[in-house]
Design a protein around this motif. Structure first.
Motif, PDB file in Angstrom:
ATOM      1  N   PRO A 198       0.796  -1.235   0.000  1.00 24.49           N
ATOM      2  CA  PRO A 198       0.000   0.000   0.000  1.00 24.49           C
ATOM      3  C   PRO A 198       0.827   1.283   0.000  1.00 24.49           C
ATOM      4  O   PRO A 198       0.490   2.235  -0.716  1.00 24.49           O
ATOM      5  CB  PRO A 198      -0.833  -0.136   1.284  1.00 24.49           C
ATOM      6  CG  PRO A 198      -0.987  -1.605   1.462  1.00 24.49           C
ATOM      7  CD  PRO A 198       0.320  -2.198   1.009  1.00 24.49           C
ATOM      8  N   GLU A 199       1.904   1.322   0.786  1.00 23.15           N
ATOM      9  CA  GLU A 199       2.704   2.550   0.855  1.00 23.15           C
ATOM     10  C   GLU A 199       3.363   2.852  -0.488  1.00 23.15           C
ATOM     11  O   GLU A 199       3.306   3.978  -0.983  1.00 23.15           O
ATOM     12  CB  GLU A 199       3.769   2.431   1.949  1.00 23.15           C
ATOM     13  CG  GLU A 199       4.538   3.721   2.177  1.00 23.15           C
ATOM     14  CD  GLU A 199       5.543   3.593   3.319  1.00 23.15           C
ATOM     15  OE1 GLU A 199       5.538   4.459   4.207  1.00 23.15           O
ATOM     16  OE2 GLU A 199       6.336   2.628   3.321  1.00 23.15           O
ATOM     17  N   SER A 296       5.343  14.377  -2.672  1.00 19.84           N
ATOM     18  CA  SER A 296       4.079  14.618  -1.977  1.00 19.84           C
ATOM     19  C   SER A 296       4.220  15.730  -0.946  1.00 19.84           C
ATOM     20  O   SER A 296       3.280  16.496  -0.722  1.00 19.84           O
ATOM     21  CB  SER A 296       3.575  13.336  -1.318  1.00 19.84           C
ATOM     22  OG  SER A 296       4.372  12.975  -0.217  1.00 19.84           O
ATOM     23  N   VAL A 297       5.389  15.833  -0.328  1.00 16.22           N
ATOM     24  CA  VAL A 297       5.603  16.893   0.652  1.00 16.22           C
ATOM     25  C   VAL A 297       5.686  18.256  -0.027  1.00 16.22           C
ATOM     26  O   VAL A 297       5.175  19.258   0.479  1.00 16.22           O
ATOM     27  CB  VAL A 297       6.877  16.612   1.472  1.00 16.22           C
ATOM     28  CG1 VAL A 297       7.223  17.808   2.343  1.00 16.22           C
ATOM     29  CG2 VAL A 297       6.698  15.379   2.353  1.00 16.22           C
ATOM     30  N   TYR A 336      -4.045  24.459  -1.450  1.00 12.47           N
ATOM     31  CA  TYR A 336      -2.939  23.969  -0.611  1.00 12.47           C
ATOM     32  C   TYR A 336      -3.460  23.046   0.496  1.00 12.47           C
ATOM     33  O   TYR A 336      -2.974  21.929   0.680  1.00 12.47           O
ATOM     34  CB  TYR A 336      -2.225  25.186  -0.011  1.00 12.47           C
ATOM     35  CG  TYR A 336      -1.211  24.889   1.062  1.00 12.47           C
ATOM     36  CD1 TYR A 336       0.071  24.470   0.756  1.00 12.47           C
ATOM     37  CD2 TYR A 336      -1.543  25.080   2.407  1.00 12.47           C
ATOM     38  CE1 TYR A 336       1.008  24.218   1.750  1.00 12.47           C
ATOM     39  CE2 TYR A 336      -0.616  24.847   3.415  1.00 12.47           C
ATOM     40  CZ  TYR A 336       0.662  24.411   3.075  1.00 12.47           C
ATOM     41  OH  TYR A 336       1.576  24.171   4.071  1.00 12.47           O
ATOM     42  N   ILE A 337      -4.480  23.515   1.205  1.00 17.21           N
ATOM     43  CA  ILE A 337      -5.033  22.725   2.314  1.00 17.21           C
ATOM     44  C   ILE A 337      -5.692  21.450   1.799  1.00 17.21           C
ATOM     45  O   ILE A 337      -5.525  20.362   2.359  1.00 17.21           O
ATOM     46  CB  ILE A 337      -6.048  23.581   3.114  1.00 17.21           C
ATOM     47  CG1 ILE A 337      -5.308  24.720   3.837  1.00 17.21           C
ATOM     48  CG2 ILE A 337      -6.807  22.716   4.129  1.00 17.21           C
ATOM     49  CD1 ILE A 337      -6.230  25.750   4.462  1.00 17.21           C
ATOM     50  N   GLY A 338      -6.439  21.565   0.703  1.00 15.57           N
ATOM     51  CA  GLY A 338      -7.113  20.395   0.146  1.00 15.57           C
ATOM     52  C   GLY A 338      -6.145  19.317  -0.290  1.00 15.57           C
ATOM     53  O   GLY A 338      -6.377  18.118  -0.062  1.00 15.57           O
ATOM     54  N   LEU A 339      -5.044  19.711  -0.909  1.00 19.97           N
ATOM     55  CA  LEU A 339      -4.035  18.747  -1.332  1.00 19.97           C
ATOM     56  C   LEU A 339      -3.383  18.068  -0.134  1.00 19.97           C
ATOM     57  O   LEU A 339      -3.174  16.854  -0.125  1.00 19.97           O
ATOM     58  CB  LEU A 339      -2.964  19.443  -2.178  1.00 19.97           C
ATOM     59  CG  LEU A 339      -3.258  19.540  -3.676  1.00 19.97           C
ATOM     60  CD1 LEU A 339      -2.268  20.483  -4.343  1.00 19.97           C
ATOM     61  CD2 LEU A 339      -3.199  18.168  -4.328  1.00 19.97           C
ATOM     62  N   LYS A 340      -3.068  18.841   0.900  1.00 20.02           N
ATOM     63  CA  LYS A 340      -2.446  18.258   2.095  1.00 20.02           C
ATOM     64  C   LYS A 340      -3.375  17.232   2.743  1.00 20.02           C
ATOM     65  O   LYS A 340      -2.925  16.160   3.181  1.00 20.02           O
ATOM     66  CB  LYS A 340      -2.061  19.366   3.089  1.00 20.02           C
ATOM     67  CG  LYS A 340      -0.831  20.160   2.679  1.00 20.02           C
ATOM     68  CD  LYS A 340      -0.412  21.153   3.744  1.00 20.02           C
ATOM     69  CE  LYS A 340       0.315  20.480   4.892  1.00 20.02           C
ATOM     70  NZ  LYS A 340       1.662  20.023   4.530  1.00 20.02           N
ATOM     71  N   GLN A 341      -4.633  17.540   2.808  1.00 21.72           N
ATOM     72  CA  GLN A 341      -5.593  16.615   3.415  1.00 21.72           C
ATOM     73  C   GLN A 341      -5.698  15.327   2.600  1.00 21.72           C
ATOM     74  O   GLN A 341      -5.749  14.227   3.166  1.00 21.72           O
ATOM     75  CB  GLN A 341      -6.965  17.292   3.522  1.00 21.72           C
ATOM     76  CG  GLN A 341      -7.001  18.408   4.551  1.00 21.72           C
ATOM     77  CD  GLN A 341      -8.311  19.169   4.541  1.00 21.72           C
ATOM     78  OE1 GLN A 341      -9.077  19.127   3.557  1.00 21.72           O
ATOM     79  NE2 GLN A 341      -8.611  19.884   5.620  1.00 21.72           N
ATOM     80  N   TRP A 342      -5.711  15.452   1.269  1.00 17.69           N
ATOM     81  CA  TRP A 342      -5.796  14.274   0.407  1.00 17.69           C
ATOM     82  C   TRP A 342      -4.557  13.398   0.550  1.00 17.69           C
ATOM     83  O   TRP A 342      -4.651  12.173   0.662  1.00 17.69           O
ATOM     84  CB  TRP A 342      -5.985  14.709  -1.043  1.00 17.69           C
ATOM     85  CG  TRP A 342      -6.109  13.575  -2.008  1.00 17.69           C
ATOM     86  CD1 TRP A 342      -7.185  12.756  -2.197  1.00 17.69           C
ATOM     87  CD2 TRP A 342      -5.105  13.115  -2.922  1.00 17.69           C
ATOM     88  NE1 TRP A 342      -6.918  11.825  -3.179  1.00 17.69           N
ATOM     89  CE2 TRP A 342      -5.657  12.016  -3.647  1.00 17.69           C
ATOM     90  CE3 TRP A 342      -3.806  13.532  -3.213  1.00 17.69           C
ATOM     91  CZ2 TRP A 342      -4.934  11.338  -4.631  1.00 17.69           C
ATOM     92  CZ3 TRP A 342      -3.092  12.853  -4.193  1.00 17.69           C
ATOM     93  CH2 TRP A 342      -3.650  11.771  -4.887  1.00 17.69           C
ATOM     94  N   MET A 348       0.661   9.789   3.378  1.00 22.18           N
ATOM     95  CA  MET A 348       1.870  10.534   3.050  1.00 22.18           C
ATOM     96  C   MET A 348       2.302  11.458   4.189  1.00 22.18           C
ATOM     97  O   MET A 348       1.466  12.000   4.917  1.00 22.18           O
ATOM     98  CB  MET A 348       1.646  11.384   1.791  1.00 22.18           C
ATOM     99  CG  MET A 348       1.368  10.574   0.540  1.00 22.18           C
ATOM    100  SD  MET A 348       2.758   9.529   0.024  1.00 22.18           S
ATOM    101  CE  MET A 348       2.305   7.962   0.784  1.00 22.18           C
ATOM    102  N   LYS A 349       3.613  11.625   4.329  1.00 16.12           N
ATOM    103  CA  LYS A 349       4.148  12.552   5.327  1.00 16.12           C
ATOM    104  C   LYS A 349       3.759  13.976   4.958  1.00 16.12           C
ATOM    105  O   LYS A 349       3.573  14.306   3.787  1.00 16.12           O
ATOM    106  CB  LYS A 349       5.664  12.399   5.436  1.00 16.12           C
ATOM    107  CG  LYS A 349       6.084  11.052   6.045  1.00 16.12           C
ATOM    108  CD  LYS A 349       7.588  10.994   6.225  1.00 16.12           C
ATOM    109  CE  LYS A 349       7.995   9.749   7.015  1.00 16.12           C
ATOM    110  NZ  LYS A 349       7.761   8.503   6.300  1.00 16.12           N
ATOM    111  N   GLN A 350       3.670  14.820   5.969  1.00 15.05           N
ATOM    112  CA  GLN A 350       3.158  16.173   5.765  1.00 15.05           C
ATOM    113  C   GLN A 350       4.233  17.248   5.731  1.00 15.05           C
ATOM    114  O   GLN A 350       3.947  18.407   5.426  1.00 15.05           O
ATOM    115  CB  GLN A 350       2.148  16.500   6.874  1.00 15.05           C
ATOM    116  CG  GLN A 350       0.902  15.633   6.848  1.00 15.05           C
ATOM    117  CD  GLN A 350      -0.006  15.966   5.692  1.00 15.05           C
ATOM    118  OE1 GLN A 350      -0.674  16.995   5.690  1.00 15.05           O
ATOM    119  NE2 GLN A 350      -0.028  15.111   4.679  1.00 15.05           N
ATOM    120  N   SER A 351       5.460  16.890   6.054  1.00 20.46           N
ATOM    121  CA  SER A 351       6.507  17.915   6.090  1.00 20.46           C
ATOM    122  C   SER A 351       7.877  17.306   5.829  1.00 20.46           C
ATOM    123  O   SER A 351       8.100  16.113   6.036  1.00 20.46           O
ATOM    124  CB  SER A 351       6.523  18.616   7.453  1.00 20.46           C
ATOM    125  OG  SER A 351       7.041  17.740   8.447  1.00 20.46           O
TER     126      SER A 351
END
Length: 399
Positions: A198-199, A296-297, A336-342, A348-351
């Protein structure tokens, strides 16, 4: 409508120069491919691959049988790693030349296929090295025939002229794009991809999404790239959750693979810009960083910065991920926010901090984005000025 942002007078090249055998069971076409190679007088090949996926996927069994039937002898190079290096390419090319290989069969994801393309250029140009190739002191005009058997649905390299290999001592991860690097034939068989966990399924699919977004928004962006981008994102949004939930779901693998392939064709026509130019320094420094994770980050910050310049196009192609965008410059933060949430939803890591980077790394990363051969060309394709200040700001926003 986003179509008003297309320059109708811009003359573009639509490239689909590789014959891709696509679909469940496509690996059986290796029999026909081997026969064709034999008819061209090819009796020896080098098989470039990773350490185990060619066996685990079942691809090697088919390839070996087809080569045997066509009386083609293979030599196997199975040392390609994620983020392959020039040393691996040189070692494989040396083995190919010593064996007398007349063609390259690359089995794997982007890393083995890109390494295989590089080997093909060196075999056709004895005496040249991978460092010369990737530092642009040698510009190849020919390569031996390349056959790509794709084992992931991310890079699209099986359908285009691009290749990426790292120069470890310089922390460079340059990009090549030459006519001679188009595979003669490629195989896209989703049945070979059901062992992707999955990852990794998410990593490679997000690579395809990035290809689509960047290609649709470069200075060379065109209606073909935009059309493909919307389809890529629609398919990935729908089928990625299904493939993560059930890795053996062949319908999901099929459509994710199709999305990856057309994303590869998309950036073969529209090129790339910020996200890839800025990810390559990340995995150039940290060779164990999955390419898709770095992308993704960076992606949300890149979209935030370019949104005002390409609002209508981005609103259109991102609709499956961030519904409700109207194509207004003021929506950059919402995108920006929508992509991070998806991305978070798919694990996916966030930062960049989660990948081990800190504020003091930004200067070196920015230097690499401008110093690494080829990356400044990608930056020049960005829809806004790719100044050092802008690049640094995107890195900081991604920390």
């Amino acid at each position: 409508m986003w179509g008003k942002e297309i320059d109708l007078a811009q003359i573009v090249e639509i490239r689909t120069k590789t014959t891709v055998y696509f679909g469940i069971g496509a690996i059986t076409k290796m029999t026909d491919i081997a026969k064709t190679l034999s008819e061209k007088g090819i009796s020896k090949v080098i098989v470039v691959t990773g350490r185990g996926s060619h066996i685990k996927s079942g691809a090697w069994e088919h390839v070996k049988k087809a080569l045997d039937a066509a009386s083609i002898l293979p030599v196997l190079y199975s040392k390609v790693t994620s983020n392959p290096t020039v040393d691996q390419v040189d070692e494989a090319a040396s083995a190919a030349l010593e064996f007398g290989a007349q063609a390259v069969i690359a089995i794997g994801g982007g890393s083995p296929i890109d390494a295989g393309k590089s080997v093909a250029a060196l075999v056709a140009n004895p005496g040249k090295t991978a460092r010369e190739l990737y530092e642009y002191t040698f510009l190849p005009e020919k390569a031996v025939p390349i056959i790509a058997i794709n084992l992931t649905h991310g890079t699209g390299t099986e359908a285009n002229r691009f290749a990426v290999v790292s120069i470890p001592e310089k922390e460079y991860k340059p990009v090549l794009a030459y006519e001679c690097l188009y595979p003669l034939y490629s195989i896209d068989d989703p049945a070979l991809m059901t062992t992707l966990p999955p990852e990794q399924t998410a990593y490679v699919s997000i690579d395809a999404v990035n290809h689509a977004i960047e290609a649709a928004t470069t200075k060379l962006g065109n209606i073909y790239a935009v059309t493909l981008a919307r389809e890529v994102i629609s398919l990935v949004t729908h089928y990625l959750p299904l493939a993560q939930e059930d890795p053996k779901n062949l319908e999901a693998r099929y459509y994710l693979l199709y999305a990856s392939m057309i994303a590869g064709a998309s950036f073969d026509n529209g090129l790339l810009h910020f996200t890839h130019a800025m990810e390559h320094p990340l995995s150039g420094i940290k060779a164990d960083l999955p390419h898709g994770s770095g992308l993704s980050v960076l992606l949300p910050a890149v979209v935030k910065h370019i949104y005002p310049a390409k609002a209508a196009i981005l609103a259109n192609i991102l609709a499956p991920i961030v519904p409700g965008l109207k194509g207004e410059a003021t929506e950059a933060e919402a995108a920006y926010i929508g992509l991070k949430q998806w991305l978070k939803k798919h694990g996916m890591k966030q930062s960049l901090r989660e990948e081990g980077f800190v504020d003091s790394d930004v200067a070196r990363l920015t230097d690499l984005a401008f110093e690494t051969p080829s990356l400044e060309l990608l930056l020049s394709m960005a829809p806004i000025e790719a100044s050092r200040e802008t690049v640094a700001a995107i890195y900081l926003d991604s920390l």
